[in-house]
Write a protein that holds these residues in place. Sequence first.
Motif, PDB file in Angstrom:
ATOM      1  N   ASP A   1       0.848  -1.186   0.000  1.00 60.87           N
ATOM      2  CA  ASP A   1       0.000   0.000   0.000  1.00 60.87           C
ATOM      3  C   ASP A   1       0.894   1.251   0.000  1.00 60.87           C
ATOM      4  O   ASP A   1       2.124   1.151   0.088  1.00 60.87           O
ATOM      5  N   THR A   2       0.287   2.417  -0.077  1.00 62.46           N
ATOM      6  CA  THR A   2       1.037   3.667  -0.004  1.00 62.46           C
ATOM      7  C   THR A   2       0.128   4.774   0.499  1.00 62.46           C
ATOM      8  O   THR A   2      -1.075   4.774   0.191  1.00 62.46           O
ATOM      9  N   PRO A   3       0.646   5.726   1.265  1.00 62.62           N
ATOM     10  CA  PRO A   3      -0.180   6.873   1.652  1.00 62.62           C
ATOM     11  C   PRO A   3      -0.335   7.886   0.522  1.00 62.62           C
ATOM     12  O   PRO A   3      -1.255   8.709   0.555  1.00 62.62           O
ATOM     13  N   ALA A   4       0.544   7.836  -0.489  1.00 60.36           N
ATOM     14  CA  ALA A   4       0.516   8.805  -1.592  1.00 60.36           C
ATOM     15  C   ALA A   4      -0.387   8.293  -2.718  1.00 60.36           C
ATOM     16  O   ALA A   4       0.066   8.033  -3.837  1.00 60.36           O
ATOM     17  N   ARG A   5      -1.656   8.146  -2.428  1.00 59.74           N
ATOM     18  CA  ARG A   5      -2.566   7.516  -3.390  1.00 59.74           C
ATOM     19  C   ARG A   5      -2.920   8.414  -4.564  1.00 59.74           C
ATOM     20  O   ARG A   5      -3.408   7.938  -5.596  1.00 59.74           O
ATOM     21  N   GLN A   6      -2.670   9.707  -4.444  1.00 57.13           N
ATOM     22  CA  GLN A   6      -2.939  10.602  -5.558  1.00 57.13           C
ATOM     23  C   GLN A   6      -2.041  10.294  -6.754  1.00 57.13           C
ATOM     24  O   GLN A   6      -2.374  10.638  -7.899  1.00 57.13           O
ATOM     25  N   LEU A   7      -0.925   9.614  -6.523  1.00 55.72           N
ATOM     26  CA  LEU A   7      -0.006   9.297  -7.620  1.00 55.72           C
ATOM     27  C   LEU A   7      -0.584   8.282  -8.597  1.00 55.72           C
ATOM     28  O   LEU A   7      -0.119   8.184  -9.735  1.00 55.72           O
ATOM     29  N   PHE A   8      -1.591   7.527  -8.179  1.00 52.90           N
ATOM     30  CA  PHE A   8      -2.197   6.548  -9.091  1.00 52.90           C
ATOM     31  C   PHE A   8      -2.970   7.217 -10.227  1.00 52.90           C
ATOM     32  O   PHE A   8      -3.331   6.571 -11.202  1.00 52.90           O
ATOM     33  N   GLU A   9      -3.241   8.513 -10.101  1.00 52.49           N
ATOM     34  CA  GLU A   9      -3.936   9.233 -11.164  1.00 52.49           C
ATOM     35  C   GLU A   9      -2.997   9.625 -12.295  1.00 52.49           C
ATOM     36  O   GLU A   9      -3.444  10.019 -13.371  1.00 52.49           O
ATOM     37  N   ARG A  10      -1.706   9.517 -12.066  1.00 53.14           N
ATOM     38  CA  ARG A  10      -0.759   9.858 -13.127  1.00 53.14           C
ATOM     39  C   ARG A  10      -0.721   8.755 -14.184  1.00 53.14           C
ATOM     40  O   ARG A  10      -0.743   7.568 -13.849  1.00 53.14           O
ATOM     41  N   PRO A  11      -0.624   9.099 -15.462  1.00 59.77           N
ATOM     42  CA  PRO A  11      -0.530   8.057 -16.494  1.00 59.77           C
ATOM     43  C   PRO A  11       0.812   7.338 -16.476  1.00 59.77           C
ATOM     44  O   PRO A  11       0.880   6.135 -16.764  1.00 59.77           O
ATOM     45  N   ALA A  12       1.893   8.047 -16.145  1.00 53.94           N
ATOM     46  CA  ALA A  12       3.223   7.438 -16.056  1.00 53.94           C
ATOM     47  C   ALA A  12       3.569   7.302 -14.581  1.00 53.94           C
ATOM     48  O   ALA A  12       3.626   8.298 -13.858  1.00 53.94           O
ATOM     49  N   ARG A  13       3.833   6.060 -14.132  1.00 48.10           N
ATOM     50  CA  ARG A  13       3.977   5.828 -12.692  1.00 48.10           C
ATOM     51  C   ARG A  13       5.250   5.045 -12.352  1.00 48.10           C
ATOM     52  O   ARG A  13       5.243   4.154 -11.511  1.00 48.10           O
ATOM     53  N   ALA A  14       6.364   5.394 -13.000  1.00 44.61           N
ATOM     54  CA  ALA A  14       7.666   4.842 -12.619  1.00 44.61           C
ATOM     55  C   ALA A  14       8.266   5.797 -11.591  1.00 44.61           C
ATOM     56  O   ALA A  14       9.034   6.702 -11.921  1.00 44.61           O
ATOM     57  N   LEU A  15       7.927   5.607 -10.304  1.00 42.01           N
ATOM     58  CA  LEU A  15       8.181   6.612  -9.277  1.00 42.01           C
ATOM     59  C   LEU A  15       8.816   6.067  -8.001  1.00 42.01           C
ATOM     60  O   LEU A  15       9.190   6.854  -7.133  1.00 42.01           O
TER      61      LEU A  15
END
Length: 281
Positions: free
Chosen positions: A170-184
């Motif tokens: 899991d992750t607390p930074a769930r807003q990042l799943f809205e990005r189309p590119a997610r190599a983070l």
Amino acid sequence: MAGQPTDPDSAALQQARYQQVALNLERWRWNPIADPEYLLINLPAYELQVVTGDSVRRRHRVIVGKPETPTPTLSSQISHFTLAPDWHVPNSIATKEVLPRLRKNPGYLARNNMTLYNRRGQVLNPYRIDWARVSPVNFPYTFRQSACCDNALGNIVFRFKNPYSVYLHDTPARQLFERPARALSHGCIRMAEPMQLAAYLLRRAGQPVRLPSEEACVRQPTPRDVQLRRAMPINVRYATCTAPGGQLRFLPDIYRYDEVVRRGLFGPIMPSATAWGGAAK
């Protein structure tokens, strides 16, 4: 129309696409999946699929490693998961990211629910250490982040044996799943809606589904392991071409792995096809 000249750019693109399909088929030949039911994570697609036979039962968005810290491909089995996990900060992150912050303010640890330990496992006071004199080369400390709303692992982590020390969590930074590119990430795989996957794995194993709420996970003082009666195979793969519904889909080569395989199959690249790597379609 017969006899009409072919656009050179179009011909180069078609050749590039043909080679991209071929090199990905070669990858599947190297690492076939024989399990009747499994989790499949395709890194360039930023997606986890629950696969049974020829059917995809569930899909979850994922965040994968950055190009400088790529997520490895592997095959393993999820044997258990941990609720309200604590996070033992890897040495690379401790020295490259935490140490510079401690040099500015030792209160960084308390603000982030972290505890400092020496090599004997004794708790230390970060204010009593001259961090300016601490070197990343021979770093004698470890950090542990307790379960909290900002824990890097979130509320749940899925465990599977592998030589790379990576896991699914899991992750607390769930807003990042809205990005189309997610190599983070630093290499581990973060996933959206992980509790739904946990519930699926329990039902699959015929176990009672008794998962705590997110608020209960945060309040839980110690991590709790949940063993699965039936381990679930997990396969992490790298495919820049897929065929959902029988339609080819070309994905970005996020780690620049394709060219090595392409050269092995077809030789040096043609000057007219230098842009063959392509964007997602």
